[in-house]
Design an enzyme around this catalytic site. Structure first.
Site, PDB file in Angstrom:
ATOM      1  N   HIS A  25      37.140  91.703 -43.278  1.00 12.33           N
ATOM      2  CA  HIS A  25      38.169  90.565 -42.239  1.00 12.33           C
ATOM      3  C   HIS A  25      37.864  89.305 -42.127  1.00 12.33           C
ATOM      4  O   HIS A  25      38.109  88.665 -42.852  1.00 12.33           O
ATOM      5  CB  HIS A  25      37.736  90.504 -40.964  1.00 12.33           C
ATOM      6  CG  HIS A  25      38.153  92.128 -39.645  1.00 12.33           C
ATOM      7  ND1 HIS A  25      37.827  92.774 -39.512  1.00 12.33           N
ATOM      8  CD2 HIS A  25      39.471  92.357 -40.032  1.00 12.33           C
ATOM      9  CE1 HIS A  25      38.630  94.043 -39.072  1.00 12.33           C
ATOM     10  NE2 HIS A  25      39.491  94.053 -39.430  1.00 12.33           N
ATOM     11  N   LYS A  49      43.766 101.344 -26.024  1.00 10.74           N
ATOM     12  CA  LYS A  49      42.608 101.942 -26.508  1.00 10.74           C
ATOM     13  C   LYS A  49      41.509 102.231 -25.945  1.00 10.74           C
ATOM     14  O   LYS A  49      41.684 101.266 -25.340  1.00 10.74           O
ATOM     15  CB  LYS A  49      42.518 100.961 -27.053  1.00 10.74           C
ATOM     16  CG  LYS A  49      42.884 101.418 -28.931  1.00 10.74           C
ATOM     17  CD  LYS A  49      41.769 100.461 -29.884  1.00 10.74           C
ATOM     18  CE  LYS A  49      42.845 100.912 -31.133  1.00 10.74           C
ATOM     19  NZ  LYS A  49      42.003 100.014 -32.721  1.00 10.74           N
ATOM     20  N   ARG A  99      44.090  97.116 -48.055  1.00 14.35           N
ATOM     21  CA  ARG A  99      42.478  97.695 -49.042  1.00 14.35           C
ATOM     22  C   ARG A  99      42.647  98.993 -49.814  1.00 14.35           C
ATOM     23  O   ARG A  99      42.709  98.707 -50.720  1.00 14.35           O
ATOM     24  CB  ARG A  99      41.649  98.631 -47.815  1.00 14.35           C
ATOM     25  CG  ARG A  99      40.950  97.351 -46.991  1.00 14.35           C
ATOM     26  CD  ARG A  99      40.437  97.937 -45.954  1.00 14.35           C
ATOM     27  NE  ARG A  99      40.896  99.009 -45.361  1.00 14.35           N
ATOM     28  CZ  ARG A  99      41.348  98.794 -43.764  1.00 14.35           C
ATOM     29  NH1 ARG A  99      40.118  99.230 -43.266  1.00 14.35           N
ATOM     30  NH2 ARG A  99      42.043  99.929 -43.408  1.00 14.35           N
ATOM     31  N   SER A 136      36.414  99.345 -39.695  1.00 13.31           N
ATOM     32  CA  SER A 136      35.792  98.822 -38.573  1.00 13.31           C
ATOM     33  C   SER A 136      35.626 100.302 -37.789  1.00 13.31           C
ATOM     34  O   SER A 136      34.065 100.270 -37.047  1.00 13.31           O
ATOM     35  CB  SER A 136      37.043  98.141 -36.719  1.00 13.31           C
ATOM     36  OG  SER A 136      37.197  97.097 -37.893  1.00 13.31           O
TER      37      SER A 136
END
Ligand code: PNS
Length: 171
Positions: A25, A49, A99, A136
């Site tokens: 990040h 979440k 990515r 993460s």
């Protein structure tokens, strides 16, 4: 607001959960800050979440510490639709990191959806190859199973993660 390298495009939003922020990040933030006049790092507040590792306040604090030397970067948070936040922030563009090829599929739909909702385009920066495997969720899993993630997260993040693990172990 000043112009970035990309000329007319001046204010960009880099959204994410950042639970926790990783070096991947940070790499995107540093590179985007060089391209755009102003970069808003926007933490999503997602009530659905369950059990994030870092609270919203913790994420804001560590991200602010990580970007303190980048004078055109601001850390904010938003609830609801990214498209609404982007419009309210009068941003010119959304920026995201890519990515691996598998990121492309979901990011393409999100970019098209966000453009249809807000008329704001998404620009992608390819992740640095050092971080192409870093997410993460993987960082959290490895860390809580005792793995070394010191090279994968910024120092203030590692410190806070270590505090969390220590307090969990004391219970
Ligand atoms: O770091 P993440 O979890 O990959 O970030 C995902 C994020 C925050 C960019 C995405 O979940 C998002 O935009 N959430 C806001 C709600 C929304 O606008 N959903 C529709 C996206 S097309």
């Amino acid at each position: 607001m000043t112009n970035g390298k990309l000329g007319r495009v001046t204010r960009a939003v880099y959204p994410g959960s950042f639970d926790p922020p990783t070096n991947g990040h940070l790499d995107v933030i540093e590179r985007a800050a060089r391209c755009f006049g102003e970069l808003l790092v926007a933490i999503v507040v997602n009530p659905q979440k369950r059990a994030p590792m870092f609270s919203l306040g913790e994420r804001e604090t560590v991200l602010k510490a990580c970007v303190s030397k980048l004078h055109n970067v601001r850390v904010e948070h938003f609830t609801g639709l990214l498209a609404d936040y982007v419009r309210a922030a009068r941003a010119d563009v959304i920026v995201k990191g890519l990515r691996v090829v598998s990121d492309f599929e979901s990011e393409m739909s999100a970019a098209l959806m966000n453009r249809s909702l807000s008329e704001v385009d998404t620009l992608f920066l390819m992740s640095d190859q050092r971080y192409s495997f870093v997410s993460s969720s993987l960082v959290k899993e490895v860390f809580f199973l005792g793995g070394d993630v010191a090279a994968l997260v910024p120092e203030p993040v590692l410190r806070l993660m270590t505090e969390k693990r220590t307090s969990l172990q004391r219970r």
